[in-house]
Write a protein that holds these residues in place. Structure first.
Motif, short mmCIF file in Angstrom:
data_model
loop_
_atom_site.label_atom_id
_atom_site.label_comp_id
_atom_site.label_asym_id
_atom_site.label_seq_id
_atom_site.Cartn_x
_atom_site.Cartn_y
_atom_site.Cartn_z
N THR A 47 44.11 37.56 57.64
CA THR A 47 43.91 36.80 58.12
C THR A 47 44.17 36.44 58.74
OG1 THR A 47 45.50 35.47 56.99
CG2 THR A 47 43.75 35.52 55.46
N VAL A 48 43.29 35.16 59.34
CA VAL A 48 43.65 34.47 61.30
C VAL A 48 45.17 33.24 60.86
CG1 VAL A 48 43.52 33.11 62.94
CG2 VAL A 48 41.78 34.93 62.17
N SER A 97 46.09 30.64 62.28
CA SER A 97 45.73 29.89 63.44
C SER A 97 46.59 28.73 63.78
CB SER A 97 44.40 28.99 63.13
OG SER A 97 44.95 28.07 61.84
N THR A 148 39.00 34.77 57.36
CA THR A 148 39.26 36.45 58.37
C THR A 148 38.88 35.57 59.93
OG1 THR A 148 36.74 35.97 57.69
CG2 THR A 148 38.21 37.41 55.80
N ARG A 149 39.31 37.09 60.19
CA ARG A 149 38.61 37.04 61.85
C ARG A 149 37.06 36.40 62.00
NH1 ARG A 149 43.26 38.25 64.68
NH2 ARG A 149 44.58 39.26 63.84
N GLN A 150 36.74 37.36 61.83
CA GLN A 150 35.38 37.31 61.05
C GLN A 150 34.59 35.53 61.30
OE1 GLN A 150 32.75 39.65 58.92
NE2 GLN A 150 30.64 38.17 59.55
N TRP A 166 36.64 33.05 61.36
CA TRP A 166 36.93 31.99 62.22
C TRP A 166 36.60 32.05 63.61
CZ3 TRP A 166 38.56 32.12 67.50
CH2 TRP A 166 40.27 31.35 68.07
N TYR A 167 35.73 33.69 64.25
CA TYR A 167 34.72 34.01 65.09
C TYR A 167 33.46 32.81 64.61
CZ TYR A 167 38.34 36.22 67.89
OH TYR A 167 39.01 36.90 68.85
#
Length: 52
Positions: free
Chosen positions: A9-10, A12, A36-38, A40-41
């Motif tokens: 997980t990110v 933030s 997840t990073r995906q 978030w992006y």
């Protein structure tokens, strides 16, 4: 507890400027969402931001 199938997980951080006392508390709730990073992006790009 994370296992082999749990995606990373990110972590933030939320920055808020306001004159309303309840707004920072409400905005902090956004940091409780596991992304997840995906994910978030995807949100970052959907907001009109570009990646380098």
């Amino acid at each position: 507890m994370k296992n082999a199938t749990t995606p990373p997980t990110v972590n933030s951080k939320v920055a808020v400027g306001t004159t309303k006392a309840q707004r920072p508390a409400d905005c902090c709730k956004g940091s409780e969402l596991p992304l997840t990073r995906q994910e978030w992006y995807e949100i970052y790009r959907a907001a009109g931001n570009k990646l380098p």
